[in-house]
Design an enzyme around this catalytic site. Structure first.
Site, PDB file in Angstrom:
ATOM      1  N   HIS A  47     -64.081  33.402 -12.486  1.00  0.00           N
ATOM      2  CA  HIS A  47     -63.488  32.565 -13.541  1.00  0.00           C
ATOM      3  C   HIS A  47     -64.569  32.033 -14.466  1.00  0.00           C
ATOM      4  O   HIS A  47     -65.611  31.571 -14.022  1.00  0.00           O
ATOM      5  CB  HIS A  47     -62.724  31.397 -12.927  1.00  0.00           C
ATOM      6  N   TYR A  66     -56.010  21.780 -14.084  1.00  0.00           N
ATOM      7  CA  TYR A  66     -56.124  20.430 -13.529  1.00  0.00           C
ATOM      8  C   TYR A  66     -55.291  19.522 -14.419  1.00  0.00           C
ATOM      9  O   TYR A  66     -55.582  19.396 -15.616  1.00  0.00           O
ATOM     10  CB  TYR A  66     -57.583  19.953 -13.557  1.00  0.00           C
ATOM     11  N   PRO A  73     -61.546  16.738  -2.947  1.00  0.00           N
ATOM     12  CA  PRO A  73     -61.617  18.139  -3.364  1.00  0.00           C
ATOM     13  C   PRO A  73     -61.541  18.370  -4.874  1.00  0.00           C
ATOM     14  O   PRO A  73     -61.702  19.504  -5.322  1.00  0.00           O
ATOM     15  CB  PRO A  73     -60.404  18.787  -2.662  1.00  0.00           C
ATOM     16  N   LYS A  93     -66.264  20.792  -4.376  1.00  0.00           N
ATOM     17  CA  LYS A  93     -67.680  20.766  -3.991  1.00  0.00           C
ATOM     18  C   LYS A  93     -67.956  20.819  -2.485  1.00  0.00           C
ATOM     19  O   LYS A  93     -69.091  21.083  -2.067  1.00  0.00           O
ATOM     20  CB  LYS A  93     -68.344  19.483  -4.547  1.00  0.00           C
ATOM     21  N   TYR A 115     -69.625  21.508 -12.612  1.00  0.00           N
ATOM     22  CA  TYR A 115     -68.562  22.303 -11.993  1.00  0.00           C
ATOM     23  C   TYR A 115     -69.109  23.613 -11.429  1.00  0.00           C
ATOM     24  O   TYR A 115     -68.721  24.031 -10.336  1.00  0.00           O
ATOM     25  CB  TYR A 115     -67.467  22.576 -13.032  1.00  0.00           C
TER      26      TYR A 115
HETATM   27  P1  RFL Z   1     -65.687  22.213   8.957  1.00  0.00           P
HETATM   28  O1  RFL Z   1     -65.079  23.316   8.152  1.00  0.00           O
HETATM   29  O2  RFL Z   1     -64.874  21.001   9.202  1.00  0.00           O
HETATM   30  O3  RFL Z   1     -66.159  22.851  10.331  1.00  0.00           O
HETATM   31  C1  RFL Z   1     -66.595  22.057  11.412  1.00  0.00           C
HETATM   32  C2  RFL Z   1     -66.350  22.810  12.700  1.00  0.00           C
HETATM   33  O4  RFL Z   1     -66.831  22.032  13.788  1.00  0.00           O
HETATM   34  C3  RFL Z   1     -65.867  22.057  14.822  1.00  0.00           C
HETATM   35  N1  RFL Z   1     -66.020  20.851  15.659  1.00  0.00           N
HETATM   36  C4  RFL Z   1     -66.594  20.842  16.875  1.00  0.00           C
HETATM   37  N2  RFL Z   1     -67.136  21.822  17.605  1.00  0.00           N
HETATM   38  C5  RFL Z   1     -67.626  21.478  18.828  1.00  0.00           C
HETATM   39  N3  RFL Z   1     -67.571  20.209  19.336  1.00  0.00           N
HETATM   40  C6  RFL Z   1     -67.036  19.205  18.625  1.00  0.00           C
HETATM   41  N4  RFL Z   1     -66.984  17.963  19.111  1.00  0.00           N
HETATM   42  C7  RFL Z   1     -66.520  19.498  17.339  1.00  0.00           C
HETATM   43  N5  RFL Z   1     -65.927  18.752  16.373  1.00  0.00           N
HETATM   44  C8  RFL Z   1     -65.631  19.582  15.367  1.00  0.00           C
HETATM   45  C9  RFL Z   1     -64.542  22.119  14.101  1.00  0.00           C
HETATM   46  O5  RFL Z   1     -63.500  22.626  14.943  1.00  0.00           O
HETATM   47  C10 RFL Z   1     -64.878  23.040  12.943  1.00  0.00           C
HETATM   48  O6  RFL Z   1     -64.635  24.395  13.253  1.00  0.00           O
HETATM   49  O7  RFL Z   1     -67.057  21.705   8.284  1.00  0.00           O
HETATM   50  P2  RFL Z   1     -68.186  22.512   7.479  1.00  0.00           P
HETATM   51  O8  RFL Z   1     -68.565  23.766   8.189  1.00  0.00           O
HETATM   52  O9  RFL Z   1     -69.196  21.503   7.132  1.00  0.00           O
HETATM   53  O10 RFL Z   1     -67.439  23.001   6.129  1.00  0.00           O
HETATM   54  C11 RFL Z   1     -67.010  22.072   5.171  1.00  0.00           C
HETATM   55  C12 RFL Z   1     -65.769  22.591   4.432  1.00  0.00           C
HETATM   56  O11 RFL Z   1     -64.802  22.962   5.392  1.00  0.00           O
HETATM   57  C13 RFL Z   1     -65.186  21.535   3.478  1.00  0.00           C
HETATM   58  O12 RFL Z   1     -66.218  20.824   2.823  1.00  0.00           O
HETATM   59  C14 RFL Z   1     -64.274  22.154   2.381  1.00  0.00           C
HETATM   60  O13 RFL Z   1     -63.143  22.724   2.968  1.00  0.00           O
HETATM   61  C15 RFL Z   1     -63.857  21.114   1.347  1.00  0.00           C
HETATM   62  N6  RFL Z   1     -62.919  21.653   0.333  1.00  0.00           N
HETATM   63  C16 RFL Z   1     -63.386  22.399  -0.739  1.00  0.00           C
HETATM   64  N7  RFL Z   1     -64.695  22.679  -0.847  1.00  0.00           N
HETATM   65  C17 RFL Z   1     -65.149  23.485  -1.875  1.00  0.00           C
HETATM   66  O14 RFL Z   1     -66.364  23.722  -1.965  1.00  0.00           O
HETATM   67  N8  RFL Z   1     -64.291  24.050  -2.805  1.00  0.00           N
HETATM   68  C18 RFL Z   1     -62.948  23.816  -2.758  1.00  0.00           C
HETATM   69  O15 RFL Z   1     -62.205  24.382  -3.564  1.00  0.00           O
HETATM   70  C19 RFL Z   1     -62.456  22.932  -1.718  1.00  0.00           C
HETATM   71  N9  RFL Z   1     -61.139  22.667  -1.630  1.00  0.00           N
HETATM   72  C20 RFL Z   1     -61.551  21.393   0.431  1.00  0.00           C
HETATM   73  C21 RFL Z   1     -60.680  21.909  -0.579  1.00  0.00           C
HETATM   74  C22 RFL Z   1     -61.031  20.653   1.493  1.00  0.00           C
HETATM   75  C23 RFL Z   1     -59.685  20.396   1.546  1.00  0.00           C
HETATM   76  N10 RFL Z   1     -59.224  19.649   2.647  1.00  0.00           N
HETATM   77  C24 RFL Z   1     -58.238  20.101   3.527  1.00  0.00           C
HETATM   78  C25 RFL Z   1     -60.001  18.496   3.077  1.00  0.00           C
HETATM   79  C26 RFL Z   1     -59.325  21.670  -0.534  1.00  0.00           C
HETATM   80  C27 RFL Z   1     -58.817  20.887   0.508  1.00  0.00           C
HETATM   81  C28 RFL Z   1     -57.346  20.604   0.490  1.00  0.00           C
HETATM   82  C1  PHB Z   2     -58.513  25.518  -4.087  1.00  0.00           C
HETATM   83  O1  PHB Z   2     -58.427  26.676  -4.565  1.00  0.00           O
HETATM   84  O2  PHB Z   2     -57.992  25.216  -3.006  1.00  0.00           O
HETATM   85  C2  PHB Z   2     -59.202  24.498  -4.913  1.00  0.00           C
HETATM   86  C3  PHB Z   2     -59.774  24.850  -6.122  1.00  0.00           C
HETATM   87  C4  PHB Z   2     -60.394  23.877  -6.886  1.00  0.00           C
HETATM   88  C5  PHB Z   2     -60.415  22.563  -6.449  1.00  0.00           C
HETATM   89  C6  PHB Z   2     -59.867  22.221  -5.226  1.00  0.00           C
HETATM   90  C7  PHB Z   2     -59.250  23.190  -4.452  1.00  0.00           C
HETATM   91  O3  PHB Z   2     -60.989  21.613  -7.240  1.00  0.00           O
END
Ligand code: RFL
Ligand code: PHB
Length: 389
Positions: free
Chosen positions: A72, A200, A292, A296, A384
């Site tokens: 994109h 957005y 989110p 980031k 971004y």
């Molecule tokens: P995770 O993915 O939470 O993984 C951590 C892992 O550790 C395990 N764990 C344990 N294992 C052993 N013993 C324990 N006591 C443990 N406790 C936990 C867990 O089961 C898990 O498997 O963290 P990590 O690896 O730091 O990754 C971070 C990302 O997952 C997170 O920052 C993103 O998903 C945030 N996020 C977004 N980030 C982006 O860069 N771009 C996006 O578009 C974006 N969209 C989002 C998002 C997060 C969202 N939610 C649900 C919060 C959209 C949403 C809706």
């Molecule tokens: C997503 O695709 O889930 C997504 C994309 C951009 C955002 C947050 C989530 O800012």
């Protein structure tokens, strides 16, 4: 059992760290509380910065993201009944890639399996121990039996609710937090995206985001009260609410369909300092959370892992502690900039009832300024696409 780096958590941070360390010849074992399928079932991030994709390349797992990811060059901001495009590529020369976190995780898991690296899933009661000494270890329970692994360092990649940060002496850690009074209700549907770029939307009823996972799979979010439950949101109600928050053209073009996933995520900004405690490092959501809105979270996990893997490579290759000594400061400098950007994107796009009509008009003034000023839209674009690392 012994390894060089014991990694807690097989999310994107832990898996990417493990893969990079492996390419540098550094031995590692991952301990994960859940099953691999559970980890793969969590629908989260969708947008990767160029730096993140480059890091996947370095780890040898970037091929599919490069081939199947959607590149994109801009985003759209919707407010006051109209949509305005921000030319991200024009302002920065860079792009972002739509490629789901589940796919990133799957690619990393497959590479780890192919390389024969040890991942212990369903590890219960994982505990980092003695990380303030020269002999750290991690204990856990598998199939009812206790186990332990000795290591040189522990990498706490276990997310916001993990055990690593929680194991630190409270005197040694400082945390900063803002909890927002709303969440994001997200659905995934097997329908073509309403627009080829992300929309957005700032609306009097609350924020909405139109994003996607592919040309035939859409992801939509609406701001909702943080105590709402998904049972209160049957698909029809979701689609109605989304339509109310979009411009007429988008409403006319929106293709609805049954949801294949639906979840509510709370919104929070959180930073723990420092990110190193003796022989334990924190990386990714274990150390910081962003709302989110700026996309980031996963990208910050990637930049932490870039700094940490480089520091460990220097430690083993050049017998130098300079990198690991610098890790926390260098990672946190980038983290705070992304925390600032995510907070700011959240503050201009969501409905904050307590800020009243005045607050809503200030938001519109800021959005109008953003889409009419080259300097303002360039500042958005630069953040971004991701600040350099
Ligand atoms: P995770 O993915 O939470 O993984 C951590 C892992 O550790 C395990 N764990 C344990 N294992 C052993 N013993 C324990 N006591 C443990 N406790 C936990 C867990 O089961 C898990 O498997 O963290 P990590 O690896 O730091 O990754 C971070 C990302 O997952 C997170 O920052 C993103 O998903 C945030 N996020 C977004 N980030 C982006 O860069 N771009 C996006 O578009 C974006 N969209 C989002 C998002 C997060 C969202 N939610 C649900 C919060 C959209 C949403 C809706
Ligand atoms: C997503 O695709 O889930 C997504 C994309 C951009 C955002 C947050 C989530 O800012």
């Amino acid at each position: 059992m012994r390894t060089e780096i014991a990694i807690i958590g097989a999310g994107p941070a832990g898996l990417l760290l493990g893969q990079l360390l492996h390419t540098y010849g550094i031995d590692n074992v991952i301990l994960e509380r859940q099953t691999a399928d559970h980890v793969l079932g969590r629908i989260r991030a969708g947008l990767l910065e160029e730096g993140t994709v480059a890091l996947l390349d370095e780890a040898g797992v970037g091929q599919r993201a490069r081939h199947e990811g959607l590149v994109h060059r801009g985003i759209e901001l919707a407010f006051d009944g109209a949509r305005h495009r921000i030319d991200i590529h024009g302002a920065t020369g860079k792009t972002v890639t739509i490629y789901g976190q589940t796919e990133v995780t799957l690619d990393l898991m497959n590479a780890r399996k192919a390389a024969g690296l040890a991942t212990i899933y369903q590890a219960a009661d994982v505990r980092p121990r003695d990380f303030d000494t020269d002999h750290p270890r991690v204990s856990w329970v598998s199939d009812g039996a206790g186990h332990e692994i000795d290591c040189d360092f522990i990498a706490g990649c276990d997310g916001f609710h993990g055990v690593s940060r929680a194991s630190v002496n409270p005197q040694a850690i400082r945390t900063y937090e803002r909890v927002y009074p709303f969440g994001w209700l997200g659905i995934l549907s097997e329908t073509p995206p309403v627009s080829h770029e992300l929309i957005y939307s700032n609306h009097a009823r609350g924020f909405a985001l139109c994003t996607m996972r592919s040309t035939h799979r859409s992801r939509y979010y609406v701001q909702c009260p943080s105590d709402d439950h998904i049972d209160q949101w049957p698909d029809d109600r979701f689609w109605d609410e989304l339509k109310r928050r979009l411009d007429q053209k988008a409403v006319d073009e929106l293709v609805t369909g049954p949801s294949i996933e639906k979840s509510i995520a709370p919104l929070r900004s959180f930073v723990a300092e420092p990110m190193r405690f003796g022989r334990m490092f924190l990386a990714g959501d274990a150390a910081h959370i962003v709302p989110p809105t700026g996309a980031k979270g996963l990208n910050l996990a990637a930049s932490d892992v870039h700094y940490l893997s480089g520091a460990l490579r220097e430690y083993y290759g050049e017998k130098s502690s300079a990198g690991i000594d610098n890790y926390s400061a260098i990672a946190l400098a980038r983290v705070w900039k992304a925390v600032r950007f995510s907070w700011w994107m959240t503050s201009i796009l969501h409905k904050f009832p307590e800020q009243g009509e005045f607050g809503a008009r200030i938001q519109l003034a800021e959005l109008n300024y953003l889409v009419s000023s080259k300097a303002a839209s360039a500042a958005l674009a630069e953040n971004y696409v991701g600040l350099p690392f």
